[in-house]
Design an enzyme around this catalytic site. Structure first.
Site, PDB file in Angstrom:
ATOM      1  N   CYS A   1       0.848  -1.202   0.000  1.00 14.11           N
ATOM      2  CA  CYS A   1       0.000   0.000   0.000  1.00 14.11           C
ATOM      3  C   CYS A   1       0.886   1.256   0.000  1.00 14.11           C
ATOM      4  O   CYS A   1       1.481   1.579  -1.028  1.00 14.11           O
ATOM      5  CB  CYS A   1      -0.965  -0.037   1.179  1.00 14.11           C
ATOM      6  SG  CYS A   1      -2.349   1.115   1.013  1.00 14.11           S
TER       7      CYS A   1
ATOM      8  N   HIS B   1      -3.428  -5.280   0.063  1.00 15.37           N
ATOM      9  CA  HIS B   1      -2.916  -5.797   1.340  1.00 15.37           C
ATOM     10  C   HIS B   1      -2.947  -7.324   1.316  1.00 15.37           C
ATOM     11  O   HIS B   1      -3.926  -7.943   1.761  1.00 15.37           O
ATOM     12  CB  HIS B   1      -3.759  -5.273   2.504  1.00 15.37           C
ATOM     13  CG  HIS B   1      -3.556  -3.830   2.815  1.00 15.37           C
ATOM     14  ND1 HIS B   1      -2.658  -3.390   3.763  1.00 15.37           N
ATOM     15  CD2 HIS B   1      -4.128  -2.723   2.278  1.00 15.37           C
ATOM     16  CE1 HIS B   1      -2.692  -2.061   3.814  1.00 15.37           C
ATOM     17  NE2 HIS B   1      -3.570  -1.635   2.925  1.00 15.37           N
TER      18      HIS B   1
ATOM     19  N   GLU C   1      -1.555  -9.385   3.171  1.00 15.88           N
ATOM     20  CA  GLU C   1      -1.499 -10.004   4.498  1.00 15.88           C
ATOM     21  C   GLU C   1      -2.865 -10.469   4.991  1.00 15.88           C
ATOM     22  O   GLU C   1      -2.953 -11.360   5.843  1.00 15.88           O
ATOM     23  CB  GLU C   1      -0.894  -9.037   5.521  1.00 15.88           C
ATOM     24  CG  GLU C   1      -1.729  -7.807   5.835  1.00 15.88           C
ATOM     25  CD  GLU C   1      -1.418  -6.601   4.969  1.00 15.88           C
ATOM     26  OE1 GLU C   1      -1.632  -5.458   5.418  1.00 15.88           O
ATOM     27  OE2 GLU C   1      -0.959  -6.807   3.828  1.00 15.88           O
TER      28      GLU C   1
END
Length: 590
Positions: free
Chosen positions: A401, A529, A531
Site C-alpha cells: 500500500c 494488502h 497479508e
C-alpha cells in the site's frame, strides 16, 4: 439437511482486557471444525464507533479488512486465519452499529410510537443480529453453519458492555440453555515472591457474571505457569464450575500450541457435551506439526519492518502472521528488526544521533526490507529512504500500500530526476504528483470512504516474479484493498522507460496494483494488502517471495522446484508424529 438447531459458543472475559479471548475463541473454533462441524464467528466490540475504520492503530491495533470492504477488529483476522473462512462486515457487531440500526428503525416509525429503550429494543436488536449473521455460510459452501463462536469484547462489568451481557442473558432462553455454551476467560495471577496462584480475581469476575444472570459452563484460566491442582479445586468450589471444565491456558511458545492445549484438556468434549452434540475423536496433527516446526527451526532470516506504529506490534499483526506463515514454508526462523521510519530521516540525525545511527545499522543488517501501509506524513521520508536503500543495494524489498507509493516516489526522485516528487496526500502543491487522490474518494468523510475490499488485479505479463509466485490458473487475482491515493496513471510511461514495470493493473488498466524493478532480484510492491488473505499452510505469495529471496531460495522456487525441507518434522515420518504427540501429552496440564 440440518440434524440439530444452531449452536452458540460465547467467549467472555474478566479481570483485565488483553487476555487472549480472540485466540481462545479461534482455537475453540478449530476444535469444533476438527470434530466435523461447520463453524462461523462473530466479534462484539462495545465501543460506539460504527467500525474500526477511523481508529488509530495505537488505540485498537490493526484494522482488518474483509472481502466485502468491512473495516473490522483484528480478532476477525484471527478467526479467518485459524478457521480458513471468509467473514463479512456484519460478523463484527459494535455498539455504534446496533444503536444506528435501532435509531433508523425508530425514525421510520417501525416501533409504532413506543418508547424506545435499551431493554427490550437494543437487546432484541443484538439478539436478532446474532441469529441472522450466524446463519450466513462463511466457508465457501452452501447451507447454514452448525456452530457460531461469539467473542464478547471488553471485560465483564464494563458499563459499555452491559447491554450485550443482558442480551446474552435473554438469548440463552431464546435459543435454549443447551444450545448456548458460555466460556469465560479470566486471569489467575501470581503475586509476590511467595509464588501463590491467586483465584480471587477470577472469583469476583464470575460473581459479576452470575449477578447478571449468566453462569459460565467453562472457565479458561490464563496464567504464566500451569495451574496447580489445588488452584483448580478452589476455582471449582467458589465459581460453581465442575473441575473438569476448568481449562488452563498457560503461556506457550507459539500461538499454534493453543488449540493443542485445549484439546489436551478435553475442551471440545466438554463443549460438545453441553451442546448435546455427538462426541468425536479429533485429529490436530497438522497443528502439532506446525507448532513443533516453529519451535525447532534454527536457520534465521532477518526482516526489517520500517513503519510508524512500531511501538505496538498489534498494529501490524496480519503482516507479522503472514511473515510467520512464509517462514514456516521456507523453513527459516523469523527475526523482525523493528525500525521507526522517523529514525532514518535526516532530521533525526540532528535531534537524536544515536537513534539515527542505530536505525541505519539495523537496516543494513537486514536480509530483507518490508515497508507496510500507513496514513499521514509522519515517517514517510524514512520509508522513502528505506526503499532507496533496498533498490540501490539489491536488498529484497516488499512494499504494501503506502510501501508501494513510497517506492514510486523514490524512483521518481532518484531515477527520473523529479525533484520534489511526492504524493498529493503529503504535499498537494508538489511539482511532480506521482501519487494522486482517487476521484471516487471523499474529502469530507473519513469512515468507509476509501477503496475497500476485494478487487481484481490483472497481470500484464506472466513473465514477472509476482505472476510466478501466485501460480494462478488465470491471468488475474483478487486481493483486499484499503487506500485513498493511487499512482498517477499519466506518468506511468516515464517510469516504465527507466525499468519500473507495472505488472499488475485493475480491470480498467489505469489503476496500478503491482510494481517490480526489472533489474533487481526482488523488488516487489503492491497497492493491495496481501497479508489479509495469508493462512497457516497457505502463505501469501508476496510474503513467501520476500522470505525466499532473503534466504536465497527464490530462483529455485520460481523454476518449479519445491522448497527443500529443513525441518526435522515431516508429516510422513511416523517417528516425528509420535514425538509431537508425546510432547503434547507432557505439557504439564493437570
Amino acid at each position: 439437511q440440518r440434524l440439530f438447531e444452531m449452536k452458540y459458543v460465547v467467549v467472555s472475559g474478566g479481570v483485565v482486557s488483553g487476555l487472549g479471548k480472540g485466540v481462545t475463541a479461534s482455537s475453540i473454533g478449530v476444535l469444533l471444525q476438527a470434530a466435523g462441524h461447520r463453524v462461523t464467528s462473530i466479534k462484539i466490540d462495545p465501543y460506539i464507533n460504527t467500525d474500526a475504520g477511523t481508529m488509530s492503530p495505537f488505540e485498537h491495533g490493526e484494522v482488518f479488512v474483509l472481502d466485502d470492504g468491512g473495516e473490522v477488529d483484528l480478532d476477525l483476522g484471527n478467526y479467518e486465519r485459524f478457521l480458513d473462512i471468509r467473514l463479512t462486515k456484519d460478523n463484527n457487531i459494535t455498539t455504534g452499529k446496533i444503536y444506528k440500526f435501532v435509531i433508523e428503525r425508530e425514525r421510520r416509525g417501525d416501533y409504532l410510537g413506543k418508547t424506545v429503550q435499551v431493554v427490550p429494543h437494543i437487546t432484541d436488536a443484538i439478539q436478532d443480529w446474532i441469529q441472522r449473521v450466524a446463519h450466513i455460510p462463511v466457508d465457501g459452501r452452501d447451507g447454514v453453519p452448525d456452530i457460531c463462536v461469539i467473542e464478547l469484547g471488553g471485560t465483564v462489568g464494563d458499563i459499555e458492555s452491559m447491554p450485550f451481557v443482558e442480551a446474552f442473558r435473554q438469548f440463552q432462553f431464546r435459543v435454549g440453555v443447551n444450545n448456548m455454551c458460555l466460556v469465560h476467560v479470566s486471569l489467575v495471577p501470581v503475586l509476590g515472591v511467595v509464588g501463590e496462584q491467586k483465584t480471587k480475581p477470577t472469583q469476583h469476575s464470575v460473581q459479576v457474571l452470575r449477578s447478571v444472570g449468566l453462569v459460565p459452563n467453562l472457565l479458561a484460566c490464563r496464567s504464566q505457569e500451569p495451574l496447580e491442582q489445588s488452584t483448580k479445586e478452589k476455582l471449582a468450589l467458589f465459581c460453581h464450575v465442575s473441575p473438569e471444565n476448568i481449562l488452563n491456558m498457560h503461556d506457550v511458545s507459539n500461538i499454534w500450541h493453543v488449540p493443542l492445549l485445549l484439546q489436551a484438556q478435553g475442551a471440545e468434549r466438554a463443549i460438545l457435551s453441553h451442546l448435546h452434540l455427538p462426541l468425536k475423536n479429533i485429529n490436530l496433527e497438522a497443528w502439532a506439526l506446525r507448532a513443533d516446526r516453529w519451535d525447532t527451526m534454527t536457520r534465521e532470516v532477518t526482516i526489517a519492518m520500517v513503519g510508524k506504529y512500531t511501538g505496538l506490534s498489534d498494529s501490524y499483526i496480519s503482516v507479522l502472521k503472514s511473515l510467520q506463515h512464509a517462514c514456516l514454508a521456507a523453513h527459516h526462523k523469523l527475526e523482525i528488526l523493528w525500525i521507526d521510519a522517523e529514525d532514518l530521516e535526516a532530521k533525526s540525525q540532528a535531534k537524536s544521533p544515536q537513534k539515527y545511527a542505530s536505525a541505519w545499522d539495523t537496516l543494513r543488517k537486514a536480509m530483507g526490507i518490508l515497508v507496510p501501509g500507513g496514513f499521514g506524513d509522519r515517517g514517510v521520508e524514512g520509508k522513502i529512504l528505506a526503499a532507496q536503500y533496498a533498490r540501490e543495494n539489491f536488498v529484497p524489498y516488499l512494499g504494501i500500500c503506502l510501501g508501494m507509493q513510497v517506492a514510486v516516489i523514490e524512483f521518481g526522485r532518484n531515477v527520473l530526476g523529479m525533484e520534489g516528487a511526492q504524493s498529493m496526500e503529503f504535499d498537494p502543491a508538489t511539482p511532480h504528483p506521482v501519487v494522486v487522490f482517487m476521484p471516487e474518494g471523499s474529502t469530507t468523510h473519513m469512515g468507509g470512504t476509501m477503496r475497500l475490499g476485494s478487487r481484481t488485479t490483472i497481470f500484464q505479463t506472466t513473465n514477472c516474479i509476482a505472476a510466478k509466485l501466485y501460480q494462478s490458473d488465470t491471468s488475474f487475482i483478487d486481493e483486499r484493498h484499503r487506500h485513498r491515493y493511487e499512482v498517477n496513471p499519466e506518468l506511468i510511461h516515464l517510469f516504465e522507460e527507466k525499468g519500473m514495470a507495472f505488472v499488475g493493473k485493475d480491470e480498467t488498466g489505469r489503476r496500478m496494483e503491482i510494481i517490480e524493478i526489472t533489474s533487481h532480484p526482488f523488488f516487489v510492491a503492491v497497492q493491495f494488502h496481501p497479508e489479509f488473505k495469508s493462512r497457516p499452510g497457505k502463505p501469501s505469495p508476496c510474503f513467501l517471495g520476500l522470505i525466499l529471496a532473503a534466504t536465497k531460495q527464490l530462483d529455485l522456487y520460481l523454476q518449479g522446484n519445491a522448497i527443500p525441507p529443513k525441518s526435522p518434522i515431516k508429516k510422513t515420518d511416523p517417528e516425528s508424529v509420535k514425538m509431537v504427540k508425546d510432547k503434547l501429552s507432557n505439557m504439564n496440564v493437570k
